[in-house]
Write an enzyme that holds these catalytic residues in place. Structure first.
Site, PDB file in Angstrom:
ATOM      1  N   CYS A 149       0.465  -1.081  -0.116  1.00 58.28           N
ATOM      2  CA  CYS A 149       0.098  -0.128   0.212  1.00 58.28           C
ATOM      3  C   CYS A 149       0.868   1.316   0.068  1.00 58.28           C
ATOM      4  O   CYS A 149       1.535   1.624   0.980  1.00 58.28           O
ATOM      5  CB  CYS A 149      -1.190   0.019   1.243  1.00 58.28           C
ATOM      6  SG  CYS A 149      -1.791   1.446   1.427  1.00 58.28           S
ATOM      7  N   CYS A 152      -0.637   4.108   2.257  1.00 55.37           N
ATOM      8  CA  CYS A 152      -0.301   3.621   3.739  1.00 55.37           C
ATOM      9  C   CYS A 152       1.120   3.984   3.987  1.00 55.37           C
ATOM     10  O   CYS A 152       1.546   4.735   5.197  1.00 55.37           O
ATOM     11  CB  CYS A 152      -0.441   2.470   3.935  1.00 55.37           C
ATOM     12  SG  CYS A 152      -2.111   1.942   3.316  1.00 55.37           S
ATOM     13  N   ASP A 153       2.191   3.616   3.373  1.00 51.44           N
ATOM     14  CA  ASP A 153       3.462   3.482   3.727  1.00 51.44           C
ATOM     15  C   ASP A 153       4.557   4.436   2.841  1.00 51.44           C
ATOM     16  O   ASP A 153       5.634   4.459   3.237  1.00 51.44           O
ATOM     17  CB  ASP A 153       4.038   2.135   3.612  1.00 51.44           C
ATOM     18  CG  ASP A 153       3.188   1.328   4.273  1.00 51.44           C
ATOM     19  OD1 ASP A 153       2.776   1.496   5.524  1.00 51.44           O
ATOM     20  OD2 ASP A 153       2.773   0.005   4.081  1.00 51.44           O
TER      21      ASP A 153
END
Ligand code: NAP
Length: 325
Positions: A149, A152-153
């Site tokens: 992701c 997200c990261d």
């Protein structure tokens, strides 16, 4: 039920059972659109969010091809708007996950972390999850440099060397997104041409931060506390090499979340639930929407459309029953 243990009386509370007309499993674009339509039909649907509120779309940084948002819209923002709109008409969104389903008789029984639902009709919109490469080091280093992701990261990879695996729309879209952070973004693809659409391809080819390694696969992720090196293999020559990297983002397709329906609903060989054009499955009153039944389109707009269709059909199904009873 009452148990007596060493003189201490233990009373277990009966599991709470809730009867609903429409139960929607999943809170992505398909599930929340189904809830909107079922709510407007005054069926008071309940949505079980599952572990990923907003579904996979919520993990996408910007969605640029959902009509009505000419400047794009954040994935999680769009999910919140879907939810708000469904709730406005009477849908209830429960932060709960279905653990098992019993489709042997109606009302269908869905057991969750918090209780049991008895549903006159069911709309399954449980989506799909990211595939893994299944290579040494991948699991051990997930969260330590390996990710599925970018939204997200990506932030953790400011000025770091980032590698993306895959050649589809997801890989290229996320590679473009990761150029905001990484000092470099290297796309590794097992063939020498991309599967991604032309618009994304052209954007990636003209982005100076993105490099491509063609005809190659990652065979191992190396590192202790964090990713340091990737072992590569040329798919044409078989030659092996090492690539130093800080992050590995894997976007190689999806698997439908249908495990709990195995043996109860007809599925194809990949595990996608089979449905007709009316979103009807092999069980009466059980409908599907979104990626759980669609390995082809996989767009926010098509999933939302399937959600609307499933809810319209569920409404007609329940109406017919009322007329006949
Ligand atoms: P996808 O289209 O199935 O692409 C998966 C990619 O991963 C392919 O390039 C495939 O290689 C590669 N791959 C698969 N298994 C691999 C393995 N074991 N090792 C190395 N590479 C592997 O998946 P996706 O990109 O997630 O897209 C899924 C669907 O969502 C598509 O229909 C796509 O159009 C849609 N989507 C659309 C958008 C958009 O419109 N903006 C954004 C994201 C996704 P091969 O090409 O050699 O098979």
């Amino acid at each position: 039920m009452s148990l007596s243990l060493s003189g201490i009386s233990l009373t277990s509370n009966p599991v709470e059972e809730k009867h609903v007309k429409v139960l929607v499993l999943g809170s992505g674009p398909a599930g929340l659109t189904a809830a909107l339509y079922a709510a407007r039909a005054e069926l008071e649907p309940v949505v079980l969010t599952g572990t990923e509120l907003g579904g996979q779309a919520a993990l996408t940084h910007t969605i640029e091809n959902y009509p009505g948002f000419p400047d794009g819209v954040g994935g999680s923002e769009l999910g919140e708007l879907f939810q708000k709109q469904a709730e406005r008409f009477g849908a209830t969104v429960e932060f709960d996950t279905a653990d098992s389903v019993d489709l042997s008789e109606r009302p269908y029984k869905v057991t969750t972390d918090n209780g049991v639902y008895l549903a006159d009709s069911l709309i399954i919109a449980t989506g799909a999850r990211s595939n893994h490469l299944e290579i040494p080091g991948e699991i051990k280093l997930t969260g330590k440099g390996v990710s599925y992701c970018a939204t997200c990261d990506g932030w953790f990879f400011k000025e770091k060397r980032v590698v993306v695996v895959g050649g589809g729309d997801s890989a290229i879209e996320e590679a473009l997104f990761l150029t905001r952070y990484g000092s470099s973004v290297t796309v590794i693809h097992r063939r020498e041409s991309l599967r991604a659409g032309k618009v994304l391809q052209n954007r990636a080819f003209s982005n100076p931060k993105i490099k491509f390694i063609w005809n190659s696969v990652v065979t191992e992720v190396v590192g202790n506390e964090k990713v340091t090196t990737l072992k590569l293999k040329d798919t044409q020559t078989g030659l092996e090499s090492d690539l130093e990297a800080d992050g590995l983002f894997i976007f190689i397709g999806h698997t439908p979340n249908t495990q709990m329906f195995k043996g109860q609903l007809e599925m194809d060989e990949l595990g996608y639930i089979q449905a007709n054009q009316y979103m009807e499955t092999s069980k009466p009153g059980v409908f599907v929407a979104g990626e759980v039944a669609d390995s082809h389109f996989r767009q926010v707009i098509t999933s939302a459309g399937m959600g609307a269709a499933a809810a319209i059909q569920a409404t007609q199904f329940l109406e017919k029953e009322t007329v006949l009873s």
